[in-house]
Design a protein around this motif. Structure first.
Motif, PDB file in Angstrom:
ATOM      1  N   GLU A 116     -71.634 -55.633  75.591  1.00 14.77           N
ATOM      2  CA  GLU A 116     -73.036 -55.231  75.686  1.00 14.77           C
ATOM      3  C   GLU A 116     -73.689 -55.101  74.318  1.00 14.77           C
ATOM      4  N   SER A 117     -72.930 -54.596  73.362  1.00 12.46           N
ATOM      5  CA  SER A 117     -73.498 -54.349  72.030  1.00 12.46           C
ATOM      6  C   SER A 117     -73.697 -55.648  71.252  1.00 12.46           C
ATOM      7  N   GLY A 118     -73.024 -56.700  71.667  1.00 14.00           N
ATOM      8  CA  GLY A 118     -73.100 -57.959  70.911  1.00 14.00           C
ATOM      9  C   GLY A 118     -72.241 -57.951  69.663  1.00 14.00           C
ATOM     10  N   HIS A 119     -71.453 -56.895  69.461  1.00  8.40           N
ATOM     11  CA  HIS A 119     -70.665 -56.807  68.225  1.00  8.40           C
ATOM     12  C   HIS A 119     -69.209 -57.256  68.396  1.00  8.40           C
ATOM     13  N   VAL A 120     -68.792 -57.563  69.614  1.00 10.55           N
ATOM     14  CA  VAL A 120     -67.399 -57.981  69.793  1.00 10.55           C
ATOM     15  C   VAL A 120     -67.169 -59.324  69.101  1.00 10.55           C
ATOM     16  N   GLY A 121     -66.140 -59.376  68.267  1.00 11.13           N
ATOM     17  CA  GLY A 121     -65.805 -60.616  67.557  1.00 11.13           C
ATOM     18  C   GLY A 121     -66.512 -60.750  66.217  1.00 11.13           C
ATOM     19  N   LYS A 122     -67.553 -59.929  65.998  1.00 15.29           N
ATOM     20  CA  LYS A 122     -68.306 -60.040  64.738  1.00 15.29           C
ATOM     21  C   LYS A 122     -67.548 -59.335  63.598  1.00 15.29           C
ATOM     22  N   HIS A 123     -68.088 -59.467  62.398  1.00 15.99           N
ATOM     23  CA  HIS A 123     -67.617 -58.713  61.227  1.00 15.99           C
ATOM     24  C   HIS A 123     -66.171 -59.019  60.848  1.00 15.99           C
ATOM     25  N   THR A 132     -59.182 -58.375  60.554  1.00 16.47           N
ATOM     26  CA  THR A 132     -59.708 -57.082  61.017  1.00 16.47           C
ATOM     27  C   THR A 132     -61.199 -57.174  61.361  1.00 16.47           C
ATOM     28  N   GLY A 133     -61.724 -56.075  61.889  1.00 20.89           N
ATOM     29  CA  GLY A 133     -63.172 -55.902  62.011  1.00 20.89           C
ATOM     30  C   GLY A 133     -63.806 -56.376  63.306  1.00 20.89           C
ATOM     31  N   THR A 134     -63.038 -57.023  64.182  1.00 24.44           N
ATOM     32  CA  THR A 134     -63.621 -57.743  65.319  1.00 24.44           C
ATOM     33  C   THR A 134     -64.071 -56.854  66.485  1.00 24.44           C
ATOM     34  N   HIS A 135     -63.741 -55.561  66.429  1.00 17.68           N
ATOM     35  CA  HIS A 135     -64.354 -54.631  67.405  1.00 17.68           C
ATOM     36  C   HIS A 135     -64.590 -53.325  66.660  1.00 17.68           C
ATOM     37  N   ARG A 136     -65.468 -53.402  65.700  1.00 17.11           N
ATOM     38  CA  ARG A 136     -65.634 -52.309  64.726  1.00 17.11           C
ATOM     39  C   ARG A 136     -65.991 -50.980  65.384  1.00 17.11           C
ATOM     40  N   MET A 137     -65.552 -49.904  64.731  1.00 18.47           N
ATOM     41  CA  MET A 137     -65.802 -48.573  65.297  1.00 18.47           C
ATOM     42  C   MET A 137     -67.009 -47.922  64.629  1.00 18.47           C
ATOM     43  N   LEU A 143     -61.495 -47.378  78.612  1.00 19.47           N
ATOM     44  CA  LEU A 143     -60.943 -48.566  77.941  1.00 19.47           C
ATOM     45  C   LEU A 143     -60.929 -48.360  76.427  1.00 19.47           C
ATOM     46  N   PHE A 144     -59.787 -48.596  75.827  1.00 20.73           N
ATOM     47  CA  PHE A 144     -59.653 -48.480  74.373  1.00 20.73           C
ATOM     48  C   PHE A 144     -59.301 -49.837  73.790  1.00 20.73           C
ATOM     49  N   ALA A 145     -59.849 -50.121  72.607  1.00 18.33           N
ATOM     50  CA  ALA A 145     -59.437 -51.310  71.842  1.00 18.33           C
ATOM     51  C   ALA A 145     -59.093 -50.799  70.449  1.00 18.33           C
ATOM     52  N   VAL A 146     -57.821 -50.894  70.108  1.00 22.62           N
ATOM     53  CA  VAL A 146     -57.360 -50.240  68.874  1.00 22.62           C
ATOM     54  C   VAL A 146     -56.663 -51.231  67.938  1.00 22.62           C
ATOM     55  N   GLY A 147     -56.514 -50.797  66.688  1.00 18.27           N
ATOM     56  CA  GLY A 147     -55.859 -51.634  65.679  1.00 18.27           C
ATOM     57  C   GLY A 147     -56.827 -51.994  64.562  1.00 18.27           C
ATOM     58  N   GLY A 148     -56.465 -52.991  63.792  1.00 18.80           N
ATOM     59  CA  GLY A 148     -57.295 -53.405  62.661  1.00 18.80           C
ATOM     60  C   GLY A 148     -58.673 -53.877  63.082  1.00 18.80           C
ATOM     61  N   GLY A 149     -58.819 -54.255  64.340  1.00 15.09           N
ATOM     62  CA  GLY A 149     -60.124 -54.643  64.848  1.00 15.09           C
ATOM     63  C   GLY A 149     -61.147 -53.523  64.730  1.00 15.09           C
ATOM     64  N   GLN A 150     -60.667 -52.281  64.651  1.00 17.12           N
ATOM     65  CA  GLN A 150     -61.569 -51.134  64.536  1.00 17.12           C
ATOM     66  C   GLN A 150     -62.208 -51.003  63.146  1.00 17.12           C
ATOM     67  N   PHE A 151     -61.572 -51.598  62.134  1.00 16.18           N
ATOM     68  CA  PHE A 151     -62.024 -51.366  60.755  1.00 16.18           C
ATOM     69  C   PHE A 151     -63.467 -51.836  60.562  1.00 16.18           C
ATOM     70  N   PRO A 152     -64.358 -50.965  60.080  1.00 15.80           N
ATOM     71  CA  PRO A 152     -65.729 -51.404  59.772  1.00 15.80           C
ATOM     72  C   PRO A 152     -65.779 -52.308  58.537  1.00 15.80           C
ATOM     73  N   THR A 153     -64.886 -52.061  57.586  1.00 15.63           N
ATOM     74  CA  THR A 153     -64.713 -52.954  56.431  1.00 15.63           C
ATOM     75  C   THR A 153     -63.220 -53.007  56.157  1.00 15.63           C
ATOM     76  N   LEU A 154     -62.803 -54.031  55.420  1.00 19.36           N
ATOM     77  CA  LEU A 154     -61.374 -54.173  55.108  1.00 19.36           C
ATOM     78  C   LEU A 154     -61.127 -53.816  53.642  1.00 19.36           C
ATOM     79  N   PRO A 155     -60.446 -52.717  53.374  1.00 19.79           N
ATOM     80  CA  PRO A 155     -60.072 -52.428  51.989  1.00 19.79           C
ATOM     81  C   PRO A 155     -59.023 -53.428  51.487  1.00 19.79           C
ATOM     82  N   SER A 156     -58.613 -53.287  50.229  1.00 17.56           N
ATOM     83  CA  SER A 156     -57.738 -54.296  49.629  1.00 17.56           C
ATOM     84  C   SER A 156     -56.256 -53.953  49.730  1.00 17.56           C
ATOM     85  N   TYR A 157     -55.947 -52.948  50.503  1.00 15.61           N
ATOM     86  CA  TYR A 157     -54.541 -52.601  50.737  1.00 15.61           C
ATOM     87  C   TYR A 157     -54.093 -53.205  52.062  1.00 15.61           C
TER      88      TYR A 157
END
Lengths: 192, 575
Positions: free
Chosen positions: B326-333, B503-508, B529-543
């Motif tokens: 619904e948000s249009g953000h799935v798969g983005k970022h 990462t980032g594909t279902h940002r929190m 429904l939960f979607a968890v993991g690196g997909g939650q990251f709003p940005t990806l740090p360098s670690y």
């Protein structure tokens, strides 16, 4: 009964050609074995009878085309050529490869098939020389001896990890040795 | 009548393994649906095998069953990714999709176990504050995280002590610790185990780095260095990244789910099943999932809670395939790492096949906000990591320097002379999330079960290139100081677009219009429904992302069980 090198997929002539190609990729020298002594062709033959069975036809078609290329260039089969001529054939195809962006969408085109055949035999020669001996290649660990890799070691000590340590002192082990240690070692290490 | 569960966990990897275990141990009835095997200890005795695990990718799905397509921009037609487009199976095995089987990526990982920095949670604010709004490209979607380092600190601590991470602390409660990372964000206590034994090359690297004014510290790893909580100490066998651990030294969630399965009646594990759809009831609440079993039969399972924990890519694919966006953000970022590989030959034997690849050191002097002002326009820095061990022969042949003959006596001589002297450095430059790069469903390519393939739209930008180049200069300095004889560098715009740090594909976020999940991982538009993991990251740090993924998994577990201290959301109604 098993004193003759028999193949599961290749016929004797095909095996001879593959062995000759592998032997130019990683050549044998005096006191320095190469892909031939490693038995890379046996690795490839067994792989084609197992995991890479989907490549059987590819190998057979590739071999035919490859021999055709040799016939056109030198009027002989690859295995009959001198090593200089063999290198020239492989060099030609390698040049062709460098020019061609291998997009691999269509493997029926002749040059592409030739280039792919070269790449696949190369890749499988590397695997058959440096992979674990249980697959039939890297016989007696000759590939590993060549570069100083001790193979499947359960552990290295911090002393062995010191700068300059000569790894050729370590007795080479294969996955067979690990599995021989098997359950008893696993129990000792994991379940203690 | 089929059994109804409290929770379904799809994918038992870094986050799913933790959540399944926590919920089962708290008394919930849980079923874990795993695409790969439910491993047995005996399976790990086959692991010393470069053919099986590297050349033939035993732990990752193959493109013929799990195709992923790629294109550089949205004007192009996507093709099945390079490793897979090669129908002969001769792609680059390093660029693999995520591992399957119990433990997922935590079985095959190199186990670098970093916390993110305090600043990493505020990337946007800090960049804007320092360089101004105009420093960010127009199409950027860089945002701050909805949680802070302080929020996650107890969970980082839990990962390090509960699961076992080895390292040297650099900052305990604000006090800088001798020999650790002086730039570290404050931790409450030490690591439970000392770092791994040092690789041969490490001394040369740390001496050179100190001479140049840097502050090297031992890479923290999720590898037991002493016998710890039932795990044996690492034996430095050198078959580590991409391989199982034969003595259970590597931190892996397989051990968690395996124990929970054995010790409680609450965790059922179904192996070799492919979930293809999330099901909802008429009120929009999650109802369960549908999967194909190994025979291709469709099976439906119902539960009050469904946790999608099958990596950023498959999570996004499942959400989209289930019509949840619904948000249009799935798969983005989509945010991934560019590694800036730098390999060289040392004058002495370093035996780079002994020990973990992480038996060396890292520099944090230029990481994240510590990046100095620069003309290249680099906004966010990266650590400089070293790769000291775990280099097997075939993988080495695959990364020869361009000037070495690919075959013949030249190849043989080069390998005989240099294989034992190799040493690698790398960084992890995070791409900045932008509107241009995303994943979605491929309109044409389908898997053998008729399900749409995931399509990646990504390319490296001029900014990425400059960032990688900036750090190459520093790696060259280090190489010279270390006495390296010869070195070669990867392209700053490499040909990989899958990195195992995707990462980032279902940002929190807290705002349902601007994010897919809340900080607990619950999907805004679908209760339960939960979607968890690196997909939650709003940005990806360098670690490396895994320790943070595991910390977030503990946060999600606490939230579901009503134990969360973060935020204001109350215990969930279903419990």
């Amino acid at each position: 009964m098993l004193d003759f090198q028999a193949y599961m997929y290749f016929n004797q002539e095909e095996a001879k050609t593959i062995e000759a190609i592998a032997s130019r990729f990683i050549p044998s020298e005096e006191n320095s074995p190469g892909a031939r002594e490693a038995g890379a062709v046996i690795f490839i033959d067994r792989s084609l009878s197992g995991f890479y069975s989907h490549l059987q036809t590819f190998y057979r078609k590739g071999l035919a085309l490859f021999e055709q290329f040799c016939e056109k260039k030198f009027g002989k089969q690859f295995a009959e050529l001198s090593v200089e001529q063999q290198d020239e054939v492989l060099h030609d195809i390698d040049q062709l490869r460098a020019k061609m962006e291998p997009s691999v969408a269509n493997i029926d085109e002749e040059n592409l098939l030739l280039v792919q055949f070269f790449s696949v035999v190369y890749e499988h020669t590397i695997e058959g020389t440096f992979g674990d001996p249980i697959y039939g290649g890297n016989r007696d660990g000759v590939g590993w001896k060549m570069i100083g890799f001790p193979g499947a070691q359960w552990r290295y000590s911090p002393e062995q990890m010191q700068l300059g340590y000569d790894s050729k002192q370590i007795e080479i082990k294969s996955l067979a040795d690990i599995q021989k240690l098997g359950a008893s070692a696993l129990k000792k290490e994991v379940l203690k | 009548m089929t059994k109804h569960y409290d929770a379904i966990v799809v994918g038992l990897g870094a986050s799913g393994g933790i959540i399944a275990t926590e919920l089962a141990r708290a008394g919930l009835k849980v079923v874990g649906l795993e695409k790969g095997a439910f491993y047995k200890e005996q399976d790990f005795l086959t692991k010393f095998d470069e053919i099986r695990y590297y050349c033939r990718s035993a732990m990752v799905p193959h493109m013929r069953t799990d195709p992923i397509t790629w294109r550089s921009n949205n004007k192009k037609e996507a093709v099945v990714l390079p490793w897979a487009s090669n129908k002969l199976g001769l792609g680059d095995p390093f660029q693999t999709p995520p591992s399957i089987g119990t433990g997922g990526g935590t079985r095959s990982w190199g186990a670098a176990s970093f916390r993110f920095r305090e600043s990493d949670f505020k990337m946007r604010s800090l960049i804007v504050e320092r360089f101004s709004e105009s420093a960010l490209q127009d199409d950027t979607t860089v945002v701050d995280w909805p949680v802070s380092y302080e929020d996650l600190e107890p969970y980082y601590d839990k990962v390090e002590w509960e699961l076992g991470v080895a390292g040297k602390p650099g900052n305990i409660n604000g006090e800088v610790q001798e020999g650790g990372n002086p730039f570290e964000s404050p931790r409450k206590r030490d690591y439970p185990m000392p770092p791994l034994p040092r690789a041969g090359a490490d001394k040369l690297f740390t001496e050179a780095a100190r001479k140049l004014g840097y502050h090297p510290f031992a890479t923290p790893t999720g590898i037991a260095t002493i016998d710890y909580k039932g795990r044996s100490a690492c034996t430095n066998c050198g078959f580590c990244h991409g391989y199982h651990c034969h003595v259970g030294a590597k931190l892996s969630t397989h051990e968690l789910v395996s124990a929970a399965n054995k010790e409680t009646d609450n965790l059922e594990i179904r192996q070799y099943v492919r979930v293809f759809k999330v099901n909802r009831d008429s009120s929009g609440h999650v109802h369960g999932v549908s999967y194909f079993d190994s025979e291709g039969n469709v099976v439906e399972v119902t539960a009050d809670i469904v946790i999608l924990s099958c990596y950023a890519l498959e999570n996004a694919r499942l959400l989209l395939a289930s019509g949840i966006n619904e948000s249009g953000h799935v798969g983005k970022h989509l945010s991934i790492h560019n590694y800036g590989w730098f390999t060289g030959i040392m004058p002495e034997i370093t035996n780079p096949f002994m020990g973990s690849l992480q038996s060396g050191s890292v520099l944090d002097d230029l990481t994240s906000e510590l990046i100095p002002d620069n003309e290249e326009g680099v906004l966010w820095g990266s650590p400089i990591n070293t790769w000291t061990g775990d280099m097997q022969p075939i993988e080495t042949v695959h990364s020869l320097p361009p000037h070495v003959p690919k075959w013949g006596k030249g190849l043989k001589d080069w390998l005989s002379e240099n294989y034992r002297k190799l040493f690698k450095m790398y960084s992890q430059h995070s791409t900045l999330p932008s509107e241009q790069f995303y994943v979605d469903l491929d309109p044409k390519v389908k898997d053998p079960f008729g399900q749409p393939a995931l399509r990646i739209t990504h390319d490296w930008t001029e900014y990425d290139r400059k960032t990688v180049e900036y750090f190459m200069k520093i790696k060259r300095q280090l190489a010279r100081e270390m006495g390296m004889k010869d070195w070669w560098e990867d392209s700053p715009t490499p040909n990989y677009h899958v990195t195992v740090h995707d990462t980032g594909t279902h940002r929190m976020g807290w705002d349902p219009a601007a994010s897919v999940v809340n900080p607990y991982g619950e999907v805004h538009e679908c209760k339960g429904l939960f979607a968890v993991g690196g997909g939650q990251f709003p940005t990806l740090p360098s670690y490396n992302p895994t320790e943070t993924i595991m910390a977030l998994a503990y946060l999600t577990s606490d939230h579901i069980l009503g134990r969360s201290a973060v935020g204001k959301v109350e215990k969930m109604e279903v419990i």
